[in-house]
Design an enzyme around this catalytic site. Structure first.
Site, mmCIF file in Angstrom:
data_model
loop_
_atom_site.group_PDB
_atom_site.id
_atom_site.type_symbol
_atom_site.label_atom_id
_atom_site.label_comp_id
_atom_site.label_asym_id
_atom_site.label_seq_id
_atom_site.Cartn_x
_atom_site.Cartn_y
_atom_site.Cartn_z
ATOM 1 C CG ASP A 1 -1.888 1.118 1.210
ATOM 2 O OD1 ASP A 1 -2.706 1.147 0.290
ATOM 3 O OD2 ASP A 1 -1.814 1.981 2.108
ATOM 4 C CB CYS B 1 -7.734 11.929 0.277
ATOM 5 S SG CYS B 1 -7.824 10.191 0.552
ATOM 6 N N GLY C 1 -6.269 10.405 8.161
ATOM 7 C CA GLY C 1 -5.570 9.926 6.971
ATOM 8 C C GLY C 1 -4.233 9.315 7.338
HETATM 9 P P1 XMP Z 1 -12.843 6.730 2.809
HETATM 10 O O1 XMP Z 1 -13.476 7.739 1.870
HETATM 11 O O2 XMP Z 1 -13.577 5.440 2.807
HETATM 12 O O3 XMP Z 1 -11.409 6.440 2.162
HETATM 13 O O4 XMP Z 1 -12.616 7.281 4.163
HETATM 14 C C1 XMP Z 1 -10.490 5.539 2.728
HETATM 15 C C2 XMP Z 1 -9.244 5.480 1.879
HETATM 16 O O5 XMP Z 1 -8.566 6.754 1.861
HETATM 17 C C3 XMP Z 1 -7.188 6.530 1.550
HETATM 18 N N1 XMP Z 1 -6.372 7.273 2.498
HETATM 19 C C4 XMP Z 1 -5.707 8.399 2.191
HETATM 20 N N2 XMP Z 1 -5.585 9.073 1.021
HETATM 21 N N3 XMP Z 1 -4.245 10.697 2.109
HETATM 22 C C5 XMP Z 1 -4.844 10.229 0.984
HETATM 23 O O6 XMP Z 1 -4.715 10.872 -0.084
HETATM 24 C C6 XMP Z 1 -4.324 10.062 3.321
HETATM 25 O O7 XMP Z 1 -3.788 10.528 4.333
HETATM 26 C C7 XMP Z 1 -5.079 8.857 3.354
HETATM 27 N N4 XMP Z 1 -5.374 7.972 4.353
HETATM 28 C C8 XMP Z 1 -6.161 7.014 3.792
HETATM 29 C C9 XMP Z 1 -6.939 5.055 1.657
HETATM 30 O O8 XMP Z 1 -6.849 4.553 0.345
HETATM 31 C C10 XMP Z 1 -8.177 4.567 2.412
HETATM 32 O O9 XMP Z 1 -8.456 3.212 2.187
#
Ligand code: XMP
Length: 477
Positions: free
Chosen positions: A247, A304, A386
């Protein structure tokens, strides 16, 4: 420059078709997670530290999905989390934890907390059964300095089975003798297994649970592409993890391809999911590199800010359509990761070609997500943050290889947020699966493959989106 239009969930609706359904339960939600692993529902909990620890992973696998454990901890902690899931539900626990009779009750308590088991078989080094320390023994022990052997139920008072004891026999023993654990021993009284009443209950209560060949719940974990990732992968595999996710924020990169080669060598017999990517090109190259599933989503996640900070990304529906057209040719399943806000988005993601969806913030506010419940203005909340947020980066510094990192060099691509507390994950998943099945009935699709064949999207205007939501009333429930 010819700039194409790219779309996301709210830009489209699925056109209803004539349906032969008399109930939405005629739809089955079985799907493929990867080349070799199937799921009974197409939902995965995200590998974020505010979403998936062992408790969430256990709940997800019981409900028919899977959890991917986050990697923002030490290898030892990560391994312990995998072991907790693997021991949470068994047909037969083939190698039950034991405690030495000379240990104190408080030492036994500490061991039980660490391993997450409620009662312990008692044995000294020879694996011979000496007794059981039950949940009740822990609970009512007044002097925690007493020796285990003084409060355990001794061997001569125990009902035991053997390697050939069937579940029907075990069920009868639990009912007749009101015991919760049935140790299995050989003729020389060596421990050869354990059947617990909880495991039997779970088998009955969770008919959709996803289990491995030994009857244990399945679980995924993730690794990065730097530092100790190969060692982490090897230790996770040793602990019994079922699938690994490589990941990284930009999965279409040399770092990813290099990691795939090295991981294939280090852990050859495990399915690898790679991501995140957002284009047909990236999907093609990952499939060519031999991965077992691909994870799609650059910037759609609720927390994000990648698209804001970098200007890069792809609206999620287009990303899924483009990646899955290619992945289907290779027989590689696609995970739609991020941006799901409601069950209708799951129907759209699967209709667009994904085989599963990954949920982050939707599951972050549940009882099973890591972290504490906070109270604010009489309402309950939990954190959703995030993986590339500032606070997460700060916490990561506690893990050795990033200790020297200067905080002012960090450019966050995620935020920390609060989400309303939503109770147990089962009720959220029930709503999601119910909505998905209804969506399948609107398109006369009995399977996810049929949904992908039958789906017809229309683009809608801003007015269409307003019309789709609750409007011109004040909602009270
Ligand atoms: P949801 O919308 O379900 O998305 O909350 C979860 C997914 O977001 C991604 N993710 C991140 N993407 N910066 C990003 O650009 C971050 O800090 C981050 N943290 C998580 C990841 O793919 C997750 O499954």
């Amino acid at each position: 420059m010819n700039i194409p239009l790219a779309l996301t969930y709210d830009d489209v609706l699925i056109v209803p078709r004539r349906s032969t359904f008399s109930s939405r339960d005629e739809a089955t939600t079985k799907t493929r997670l990867s080349r070799h692993i199937s799921l009974n529902i197409p939902i995965i909990s995200a590998n974020m530290d505010s979403v998936t620890g062992s408790e969430m992973a256990i709940a997800m696998a019981r409900l028919g999905g899977i959890g991917i454990l986050h990697r923002f901890n030490s290898i030892e902690e990560n391994v312990e989390e995998v072991k907790r899931v693997k021991r949470a539900q068994n047909l037969i626990v083939s190698d039950p934890y034991t405690i030495d009779p000379s240990k104190t009750v408080s030492e036994a308590k500490e061991f039980a907390n660490k391993t997450g088991v409620s009662g312990l078989l008692v044995s000294n080094g020879d694996r011979k059964l000496r007794g059981i320390l039950s949940r009740r023994d822990f609970l009512f022990a007044t002097d925690t300095n007493q020796k285990v052997e003084n409060i355990m139920t001794p061997r001569e008072k125990l009902i035991v089975g053997n390697a050939f004891t069937t579940f029907e026999e075990a069920k009868k023993i639990f009912a007749d003798y009101k015991v919760e654990k049935l140790p299995l021993v050989d003729e020389e009284n060596h421990i050869v297994g354990l059947i617990t009443s909880d495991d039997l209950k779970h088998l009955i209560n969770y008919p959709l649970s996803n289990r491995d060949s030994e009857g244990r719940l399945i679980v995924g974990a993730c690794v990065g592409v730097h530092g100790d990732y190969l060692e982490r992968a090897q230790e996770l595999v040793k602990a019994g993890v079922d699938i690994l996710v490589i990941d990284i924020a930009h999965g279409h990169s040399d770092l990813m391809f290099d990691a795939i080669v090295k991981l294939r060598e280090a852990v050859p017999n495990i399915d690898l999911i790679a991501g995140n990517i957002a284009t047909a090109n990236a999907a093609q190259e990952l499939c060519e590199a031999g991965v077992d599933a691909i994870k799609v989503g650059v910037g759609p996640g609720s927390i994000c800010i990648t698209r804001i900070v970098t200007g890069c990304g792809m609206p999620q529906l287009t990303a899924i359509i483009e990646a899955s057209i290619v992945a289907k040719k290779y027989g590689v399943p696609v995970i739609a990761d991020g941006g799901i806000k409601k069950s209708g988005d799951i129907v759209k993601a699967l209709g667009a070609g994904a085989d599963t969806v990954m949920l982050g913030s939707m599951l972050a506010g549940t009882e099973e997500s890591p972290g504490v419940i906070m109270n604010k203005d009489d309402k309950k909340f939990k954190i959703s943050r995030g993986s590339a947020s500032f606070t997460q980066a700060n916490d990561r510094r506690k893990i050795s290889q990033e200790k020297k990192k200067n905080m002012s060099d960090i450019v966050p691509e995620g935020i920390e947020s609060i989400v309303p507390f939503k109770g147990d994950v089962k009720s959220i998943i029930n709503q999601m699966v119910g909505g998905l099945k209804s969506g399948m009935s609107y398109t006369n699709s009995h399977t996810i493959a049929e949904l992908q064949k039958n789906v017809e999207f229309v683009r809608i205007s801003g007015f269409g989106l307003v019309e789709s939501g609750v409007h011109d009333v004040t909602a009270i429930t």
